[in-house]
Design a protein around this motif. Structure first.
Motif, PDB file in Angstrom:
ATOM      1  N   THR A   2       0.837  -1.201   0.000  1.00 57.69           N
ATOM      2  CA  THR A   2       0.000   0.000   0.000  1.00 57.69           C
ATOM      3  C   THR A   2       0.875   1.255   0.000  1.00 57.69           C
ATOM      4  O   THR A   2       0.599   2.204  -0.739  1.00 57.69           O
ATOM      5  CB  THR A   2      -0.924   0.027   1.228  1.00 57.69           C
ATOM      6  OG1 THR A   2      -1.136  -1.305   1.648  1.00 57.69           O
ATOM      7  CG2 THR A   2      -2.234   0.671   0.897  1.00 57.69           C
ATOM      8  N   ALA A   3       1.923   1.230   0.839  1.00 54.69           N
ATOM      9  CA  ALA A   3       2.783   2.409   0.929  1.00 54.69           C
ATOM     10  C   ALA A   3       3.431   2.697  -0.428  1.00 54.69           C
ATOM     11  O   ALA A   3       3.466   3.838  -0.893  1.00 54.69           O
ATOM     12  CB  ALA A   3       3.861   2.192   1.990  1.00 54.69           C
ATOM     13  N   ALA A  10       0.744   9.333  -5.546  1.00 59.81           N
ATOM     14  CA  ALA A  10       0.979  10.740  -5.216  1.00 59.81           C
ATOM     15  C   ALA A  10       1.885  11.380  -6.272  1.00 59.81           C
ATOM     16  O   ALA A  10       1.623  12.493  -6.750  1.00 59.81           O
ATOM     17  CB  ALA A  10       1.610  10.859  -3.832  1.00 59.81           C
ATOM     18  N   ILE A  11       2.949  10.657  -6.653  1.00 55.74           N
ATOM     19  CA  ILE A  11       3.863  11.189  -7.659  1.00 55.74           C
ATOM     20  C   ILE A  11       3.123  11.425  -8.975  1.00 55.74           C
ATOM     21  O   ILE A  11       3.280  12.466  -9.630  1.00 55.74           O
ATOM     22  CB  ILE A  11       5.060  10.232  -7.863  1.00 55.74           C
ATOM     23  CG1 ILE A  11       5.970  10.288  -6.635  1.00 55.74           C
ATOM     24  CG2 ILE A  11       5.839  10.579  -9.125  1.00 55.74           C
ATOM     25  CD1 ILE A  11       7.123   9.316  -6.679  1.00 55.74           C
ATOM     26  N   VAL A  17      -0.612  17.502 -12.210  1.00 55.17           N
ATOM     27  CA  VAL A  17      -0.959  18.895 -11.916  1.00 55.17           C
ATOM     28  C   VAL A  17       0.118  19.828 -12.478  1.00 55.17           C
ATOM     29  O   VAL A  17      -0.188  20.822 -13.162  1.00 55.17           O
ATOM     30  CB  VAL A  17      -1.114  19.104 -10.393  1.00 55.17           C
ATOM     31  CG1 VAL A  17      -1.237  20.590 -10.073  1.00 55.17           C
ATOM     32  CG2 VAL A  17      -2.321  18.337  -9.881  1.00 55.17           C
ATOM     33  N   LEU A  18       1.390  19.492 -12.222  1.00 50.54           N
ATOM     34  CA  LEU A  18       2.477  20.334 -12.737  1.00 50.54           C
ATOM     35  C   LEU A  18       2.434  20.394 -14.258  1.00 50.54           C
ATOM     36  O   LEU A  18       2.598  21.459 -14.860  1.00 50.54           O
ATOM     37  CB  LEU A  18       3.830  19.788 -12.271  1.00 50.54           C
ATOM     38  CG  LEU A  18       4.171  20.009 -10.801  1.00 50.54           C
ATOM     39  CD1 LEU A  18       5.484  19.341 -10.453  1.00 50.54           C
ATOM     40  CD2 LEU A  18       4.255  21.504 -10.496  1.00 50.54           C
ATOM     41  N   ALA A  19       2.169  19.243 -14.883  1.00 47.31           N
ATOM     42  CA  ALA A  19       2.133  19.202 -16.342  1.00 47.31           C
ATOM     43  C   ALA A  19       1.023  20.104 -16.871  1.00 47.31           C
ATOM     44  O   ALA A  19       1.216  20.826 -17.859  1.00 47.31           O
ATOM     45  CB  ALA A  19       1.930  17.767 -16.830  1.00 47.31           C
ATOM     46  N   PHE A 298       2.007   4.867 -14.317  1.00 48.56           N
ATOM     47  CA  PHE A 298       1.475   4.392 -13.043  1.00 48.56           C
ATOM     48  C   PHE A 298       1.111   2.907 -13.141  1.00 48.56           C
ATOM     49  O   PHE A 298       1.415   2.115 -12.241  1.00 48.56           O
ATOM     50  CB  PHE A 298       0.258   5.231 -12.639  1.00 48.56           C
ATOM     51  CG  PHE A 298      -0.360   4.810 -11.342  1.00 48.56           C
ATOM     52  CD1 PHE A 298       0.360   4.915 -10.148  1.00 48.56           C
ATOM     53  CD2 PHE A 298      -1.635   4.285 -11.298  1.00 48.56           C
ATOM     54  CE1 PHE A 298      -0.199   4.512  -8.950  1.00 48.56           C
ATOM     55  CE2 PHE A 298      -2.207   3.882 -10.105  1.00 48.56           C
ATOM     56  CZ  PHE A 298      -1.487   4.001  -8.935  1.00 48.56           C
ATOM     57  N   ILE A 299       0.496   2.532 -14.272  1.00 47.06           N
ATOM     58  CA  ILE A 299       0.149   1.123 -14.474  1.00 47.06           C
ATOM     59  C   ILE A 299       1.418   0.270 -14.501  1.00 47.06           C
ATOM     60  O   ILE A 299       1.450  -0.840 -13.955  1.00 47.06           O
ATOM     61  CB  ILE A 299      -0.658   0.950 -15.783  1.00 47.06           C
ATOM     62  CG1 ILE A 299      -2.010   1.657 -15.638  1.00 47.06           C
ATOM     63  CG2 ILE A 299      -0.868  -0.520 -16.103  1.00 47.06           C
ATOM     64  CD1 ILE A 299      -2.828   1.698 -16.899  1.00 47.06           C
TER      65      ILE A 299
END
Lengths: 314, 289
Positions: A2-3, A10-11, A17-19, A298-299
């Motif tokens: 999970t961590a 989160a990354i 958002v930055l993109a 992410f996948i």
């Protein structure tokens, strides 16, 4: 686990958002006023000002960003300046060409590359390996749009087996549509397959030198079983990483290939939009592709956890 | 005082002997040198003048007079490829320079500092990686105008995170070593250690990555010029020649075949060179041989 997943998630969100900020900012600084462009040369200053207000172009930057980004979340990309239709409709229309093309290319590249990588690694240093890797070395060097031109010359102009360009639409039937995507998919796939085959081979060679492979062989397991069950699985991490990167590359690569084959996909849309200064379309397509890259990455991170049980413990 | 700890058993002569026994390096070196020589030669001599349009000679098939044929303006394809080589090399070389010049210091800094600065730099790296390079290069050149200069900037920007990542990974492997500890004990600053001890030890790593990025830069420039956003006519460029060839495939296939082969040969040469250098200098791949 999970961590690990939360950190990756989160990354991904922060990057997204930055993109979006970068995409918004880049298009902010482009010269050219969309209101002036829509109204033509004869428009008066008042008319332009009125339209600017209507389009919300006079609002403060931060507000415009929030409005735009908020719209993205609900798939509302705004309206195209030139077509006066919602951007999402334009994108959806084009995505049914670009996405199948990218997926076809990815499937082709994987189907070719993994067996070639296995073949080469299992014959490491022998003639078969040298020939396969020589071909791969050549494949990496071939620009896909040139390869596309050669394919058109060979299969469309010379042999007349497939259409040399254009797209009949899915309404014309699945088979004719797939047929017109075949050459573009091959053109996109082969150079990528060459890279993937090289990665697969070197990952496999590294794994085949491991002690547990010798143990598996020593206890009498057939070589083929060791190769597929033990070696390939352990070599998958770099292979999956490259696959993820390639999907992003293929989506972007369709931009040029679509122009070679006159396919009405996202790439053509971007080029038209750039020429017409239809910024909101450019913005939306770029953002969509960037989001796709981030989601795919992410996948890929998720799949590490599937491929490598050690990550599940974390 | 510079320590080349990573290459303990060889002097320069030893490396050279090894280099010329390595087939990949040898082939790559010969091809790359040949392409470079042709590009340099094009400054002094080409079979025909590429600015000279001879309409009566248009779209001629390859012949003794025109080895690679002529284009739709009657220009000699071979001469155009020679001048195009100059252009491709210049764009890719400067783009690699930008990537190295900005990326390596960033990566080395991230490795030397660690902690928060490292995290921030690596997240920024991820950010740039999230933009498909080609798409963004198209966007940049479309916004700031087509041309070789903007193509260089666009390709260069996407080289930065690549070099930053390689430099950081390489530097992280060097920092725990004893000779770094010795330098730190001697009171040297992190910056000085990075420059004097870390950089020389990751130089080969950067060289290998440099040849890969050089090859990718050639491909990227060709792609941008092909869609009309790179080098502008009348300056010949390989990508632009392919664009011109596309609508004339039926009548003049040589217009497409030869510029494409020029790209393939150049990229192949650079990749072989990079593989060769990695083979010769990287102990790990040496063990595999």
């Amino acid at each position: 686990m999970t961590a690990y997943l939360l950190k990756r998630l989160a990354i991904a969100v922060v990057t997204l958002v930055l993109a979006s900020m970068v995409v918004f900012a880049v298009l902010e600084i482009i010269p050219g006023d969309p209101a002036r462009l829509m109204l033509g040369l004869n428009a008066s200053a008042d008319q332009i000002e009125l339209l600017r207000n209507q389009m919300g172009l006079n609002a403060p930057v931060v507000l415009r960003y929030l409005h735009w980004a908020g719209g993205l979340l609900s798939l509302d990309f705004g309206r195209s300046y030139t077509y006066s239709v919602p951007v999402i409709d334009l994108v959806r229309e084009r995505l049914v060409v670009s996405l199948p093309l990218a997926l076809m290319a990815l499937a082709l590249s994987t189907i070719i590359a993994i067996p070639v990588g296995l073949f080469s690694a299992s014959r490491h240093g022998r003639a078969g390996d040298t020939i396969a890797m020589g071909a791969a070395q050549l494949g990496v060097a071939v620009p896909n749009f040139w390869f596309a031109l050669m394919l058109i010359y060979l299969f469309a102009v010379w042999l007349r087996l497939v259409p040399g360009g254009g797209f009949p639409g899915w309404s014309a039937g699945v088979l004719p549509a797939l047929k017109s995507l075949l050459l573009p998919a091959v053109a996109l796939a082969l150079p990528q397959a060459a890279i993937l085959a090289r990665v697969t081979r070197s990952a496999l060679i590294e794994v085949l030198n491991e002690d547990y492979i010798r143990t598996a062989r020593a206890k009498g397991l057939p070589y083929r079983l060791v190769l597929w069950r033990h070696a390939l699985r352990n070599a998958m991490i770099p292979v999956v990483t490259i696959l993820g990167l390639q999907f992003a590359f293929l989506l972007a690569g369709t931009i040029i290939i679509e122009n070679v084959f006159y396919l009405p996909g996202l790439g053509r849309l971007v080029f038209q939009a750039i020429n017409q200064r239809d910024l909101i379309v450019v913005e939306s397509v770029v953002m969509l592709l960037v989001a796709a890259v981030i989601v795919v990455n992410f996948i890929v991170d998720l799949s590490y956890a599937v491929v490598d049980p050690r990550l599940r413990g974390r | 005082m510079t320590l080349h700890i990573d290459i303990p058993d060889e002097n320069l002569a030893g490396i050279l002997v090894k280099a010329f026994k390595n087939r990949s390096f040898l082939a790559g070196f010969v091809i790359t040198a040949l392409v470079a020589a042709v590009a340099i030669l094009s400054f002094f001599w080409t079979p025909y003048d590429v600015t000279n349009l001879v309409i009566s000679d248009k779209t001629q098939a390859p012949s003794l007079a025109h080895w690679f044929g002529t284009d739709h303006f009657g220009r000699d394809i071979l001469s155009m490829i020679m001048v195009g080589a100059r252009n491709s090399i210049a764009v890719a070389l400067v783009a690699v320079g930008i990537g190295m010049g900005v990326g390596v210091p960033l990566g080395a800094f991230a490795a030397a500092r660690g902690g928060f600065a490292d995290d921030v730099l690596m997240r920024l790296n991820d950010l740039v990686f999230a933009f498909p390079a080609l798409l963004s290069a198209i966007m940049i050149t479309a916004i700031f105008g087509p041309g070789a200069f903007n193509a260089i900037i666009a390709i260069g920007i996407f080289n930065i995170p690549v070099f930053a990542r390689v430099a950081r990974a390489g530097a992280l492997a060097i920092w725990p070593r004893e000779f770094i500890l010795a330098a730190r004990a001697a009171g040297k600053s992190r910056t000085l250690i990075s420059i004097e001890h870390v950089l020389p030890n990751i130089a080969t790593l950067l060289l290998v990555q440099g040849t890969i990025q050089f090859a990718l830069g050639i491909l990227a420039e060709a792609g941008l010029s092909y869609v009309g956003l790179g080098t502008q006519p009348p300056m010949p460029s390989w990508g632009r020649m392919l664009f011109d060839a596309q609508t004339r495939m039926v009548v003049a296939p040589w217009m497409a075949i030869f510029p494409g082969m020029a790209i393939v040969v150049t990229v192949l040469g650079l990749n072989l060179l990079g593989d060769g250098i990695a083979d010769i200098l990287d102990p790990k791949s040496r063990r595999q041989r």
